[in-house]
Design a protein around this motif. Structure first.
Motif, short mmCIF file in Angstrom:
data_model
loop_
_atom_site.label_atom_id
_atom_site.label_comp_id
_atom_site.label_asym_id
_atom_site.label_seq_id
_atom_site.Cartn_x
_atom_site.Cartn_y
_atom_site.Cartn_z
N ASP A 12 0.86 -1.18 0.00
CA ASP A 12 0.00 0.00 0.00
C ASP A 12 0.90 1.23 0.00
OD1 ASP A 12 -2.33 1.68 0.57
OD2 ASP A 12 -1.54 1.79 2.60
N MET A 13 0.34 2.39 -0.26
CA MET A 13 1.13 3.62 -0.31
C MET A 13 1.01 4.43 0.98
SD MET A 13 2.67 3.75 -3.35
CE MET A 13 2.90 5.44 -3.85
N ASP A 14 -0.09 5.17 1.14
CA ASP A 14 -0.22 6.07 2.29
C ASP A 14 -0.33 5.29 3.60
OD1 ASP A 14 -0.58 8.91 1.06
OD2 ASP A 14 -1.78 7.55 -0.17
N GLY A 15 0.47 5.70 4.58
CA GLY A 15 0.47 5.03 5.87
C GLY A 15 1.29 3.75 5.87
N THR A 16 1.85 3.41 4.71
CA THR A 16 2.60 2.15 4.58
C THR A 16 3.97 2.41 3.97
OG1 THR A 16 0.50 0.96 4.35
CG2 THR A 16 2.49 -0.22 3.69
N LEU A 17 4.04 2.55 2.65
CA LEU A 17 5.32 2.83 1.99
C LEU A 17 5.71 4.30 2.14
CD1 LEU A 17 7.66 1.79 0.25
CD2 LEU A 17 6.31 2.40 -1.77
N LEU A 18 4.72 5.19 2.07
CA LEU A 18 5.00 6.62 2.19
C LEU A 18 5.03 7.04 3.65
CD1 LEU A 18 2.64 8.06 -0.60
CD2 LEU A 18 5.00 7.24 -0.82
N ASN A 19 5.90 8.01 3.98
CA ASN A 19 5.93 8.53 5.34
C ASN A 19 4.80 9.53 5.55
OD1 ASN A 19 6.77 11.01 4.23
ND2 ASN A 19 8.94 10.63 4.68
N SER A 20 4.76 10.16 6.71
CA SER A 20 3.67 11.08 7.02
C SER A 20 3.66 12.33 6.16
CB SER A 20 3.72 11.47 8.51
OG SER A 20 3.47 10.34 9.32
N ASN A 21 4.77 12.58 5.47
CA ASN A 21 4.84 13.69 4.53
C ASN A 21 4.54 13.22 3.10
OD1 ASN A 21 5.58 15.68 6.46
ND2 ASN A 21 7.69 14.94 6.41
N HIS A 22 4.04 11.99 2.99
CA HIS A 22 3.66 11.40 1.69
C HIS A 22 4.86 11.25 0.76
CE1 HIS A 22 -0.39 12.15 3.11
NE2 HIS A 22 -0.11 13.44 3.23
N GLU A 23 6.00 10.91 1.35
CA GLU A 23 7.23 10.76 0.57
C GLU A 23 7.70 9.30 0.59
OE1 GLU A 23 9.12 15.09 1.91
OE2 GLU A 23 9.49 13.28 3.09
N ALA A 44 2.69 -1.60 -6.52
CA ALA A 44 2.18 -0.52 -5.68
C ALA A 44 0.67 -0.59 -5.75
CB ALA A 44 2.67 0.83 -6.19
N ALA A 45 0.02 -0.87 -4.61
CA ALA A 45 -1.44 -1.05 -4.56
C ALA A 45 -2.04 0.00 -3.65
CB ALA A 45 -1.79 -2.45 -4.07
N SER A 46 -2.85 0.88 -4.21
CA SER A 46 -3.30 2.04 -3.44
C SER A 46 -4.73 2.43 -3.80
CB SER A 46 -2.36 3.22 -3.74
OG SER A 46 -2.78 4.40 -3.08
N GLY A 47 -5.34 3.18 -2.89
CA GLY A 47 -6.60 3.83 -3.20
C GLY A 47 -6.39 5.06 -4.04
N ARG A 48 -5.13 5.47 -4.19
CA ARG A 48 -4.80 6.63 -5.00
C ARG A 48 -5.12 6.38 -6.48
NH1 ARG A 48 -0.75 10.68 -3.47
NH2 ARG A 48 -0.31 10.54 -1.24
N ALA A 49 -5.18 7.46 -7.22
CA ALA A 49 -5.37 7.39 -8.66
C ALA A 49 -4.08 6.93 -9.32
CB ALA A 49 -5.76 8.76 -9.19
N LEU A 50 -4.20 6.41 -10.53
CA LEU A 50 -3.04 5.94 -11.29
C LEU A 50 -2.00 7.03 -11.43
CD1 LEU A 50 -1.61 3.90 -13.20
CD2 LEU A 50 -3.03 4.82 -15.05
N TYR A 51 -2.42 8.24 -11.84
CA TYR A 51 -1.47 9.33 -12.07
C TYR A 51 -0.78 9.76 -10.79
CZ TYR A 51 -5.74 11.88 -10.80
OH TYR A 51 -6.89 12.30 -10.16
N SER A 52 -1.46 9.62 -9.65
CA SER A 52 -0.87 10.00 -8.37
C SER A 52 0.20 8.99 -7.94
CB SER A 52 -1.97 10.09 -7.30
OG SER A 52 -1.42 10.42 -6.04
N ILE A 53 -0.07 7.70 -8.16
CA ILE A 53 0.92 6.67 -7.84
C ILE A 53 2.15 6.83 -8.74
CG2 ILE A 53 1.37 4.18 -7.75
CD1 ILE A 53 -1.69 3.81 -7.37
N GLU A 54 1.91 7.09 -10.02
CA GLU A 54 3.02 7.27 -10.95
C GLU A 54 3.88 8.47 -10.57
OE1 GLU A 54 1.44 5.40 -15.16
OE2 GLU A 54 0.94 7.49 -14.70
#
Length: 272
Positions: A12-23, A44-54
């Motif tokens: 997952d991305m937010d709260g998992t791979l990304l830190n609290s600053n979304h990095e 990368a499996a996320s609730g985010r949009a494709l363009y946001s993950i990219e």
């Protein structure tokens, strides 16, 4: 189970791979190169949009598989592997329900943009991070592209104030608390678990050869699709109950610490 046998890593991305600053960390990008050298595939499996993950994983976007919109879209080698949009009649049905809920701000997520008629300032501020390709519309009827997910934002807590009012839809749709302020609604097959199982079948990789990381309820199905399932220390209690293992929180490089163990196991296996 042998860690050295892992062929597929999903996070997952937010709260998992990304830190609290979304990095994403430089350490992860370095570890990714090592994973790739060992033939391990990364999703990368996320609730985010494709363009946001990219955008977040721009440096490696052409070398990874992307599961966007909670599983509504699966992209491999820049081609769509799976696409599960919400049927139009269902979009309008859900929209009619949301109109009756006070302070429920709906976001309609398509492949290339997100649409909302909300004027919530906190929501519009958040959209610059998660859905920077957003547009303001009069109503959902102005959205002509297929909608993969309806994300409902509540300024205080969607889990407390929105989820109980849409929980009855679970018999026909996926209804997931995806973060404190968000509840996501999609078609039943548009979930991360279904996407990962599809990829496992396509790639001929077993659950015992799969490693998954997650922190919120929209990660539960994909955690159930892997033997090496890890909940973050900062994860929702339901996620911790589901996962087989626990790792450090997203600000303490919890994913990276496990990937280091995986790489060591791969290297030991080569030399043994």
């Amino acid at each position: 189970m042998n860690l050295a046998n892992v062929k597929l890593v999903v996070t997952d991305m937010d709260g998992t791979l990304l830190n609290s600053n979304h990095e994403v960390s430089d350490k992860f990008l370095s570890l990714f190169k090592k994973l790739k050298s060992h033939g391990v595939l990364f999703v990368a499996a996320s609730g985010r949009a494709l363009y946001s993950i990219e955008e977040k994983l721009y440096a490696i976007k052409d070398d990874i598989i992307i599961v966007a919109e909670n599983g509504g879209l699966v992209i491999k080698d820049n081609e769509i592997v799976s696409s599960v949009a919400i049927e139009n009649k269902n979009v309008f049905l859900i929209d009619d329900i949301l109109k009756t809920l006070p302070n429920a701000n709906a976001l309609y997520c398509t492949k290339n943009a997100a649409y909302t008629s909300s004027t919530s300032e906190p929501l519009l501020k958040l959209l610059s991070e998660y859905y920077n390709n957003y547009q303001i519309v009069e109503s959902v009827h102005d959205v002509t592209d297929p909608i993969y997910k309806i994300a409902i934002y509540h300024e205080i807590s969607s889990e407390k104030y929105v989820y109980p009012k849409v929980q009855h839809l679970e018999s026909d749709f996926k209804v997931k608390v995806s973060a404190n302020h968000w509840v996501d609604i999609s078609e039943n097959d548009a979930n991360k678990g279904h996407a990962i199982q599809l990829l496992q079948k396509l790639l001929q990789i077993t659950p015992e050869e799969t490693m998954v990381f997650g922190d919120y309820n929209n990660d539960i199905e994909m955690l159930q699709s892997a033997y090496f399932s890890y909940a973050m220390e900062n994860a929702h209690p339901f996620v911790k109950e589901t996962a087989r293992f626990l790792t450090k929180n997203n600000d303490s490089l919890g994913v990276e610490s496990v990937l280091e163990e995986l790489i060591k196991a791969k290297e030991v296996n080569i030399h043994s």
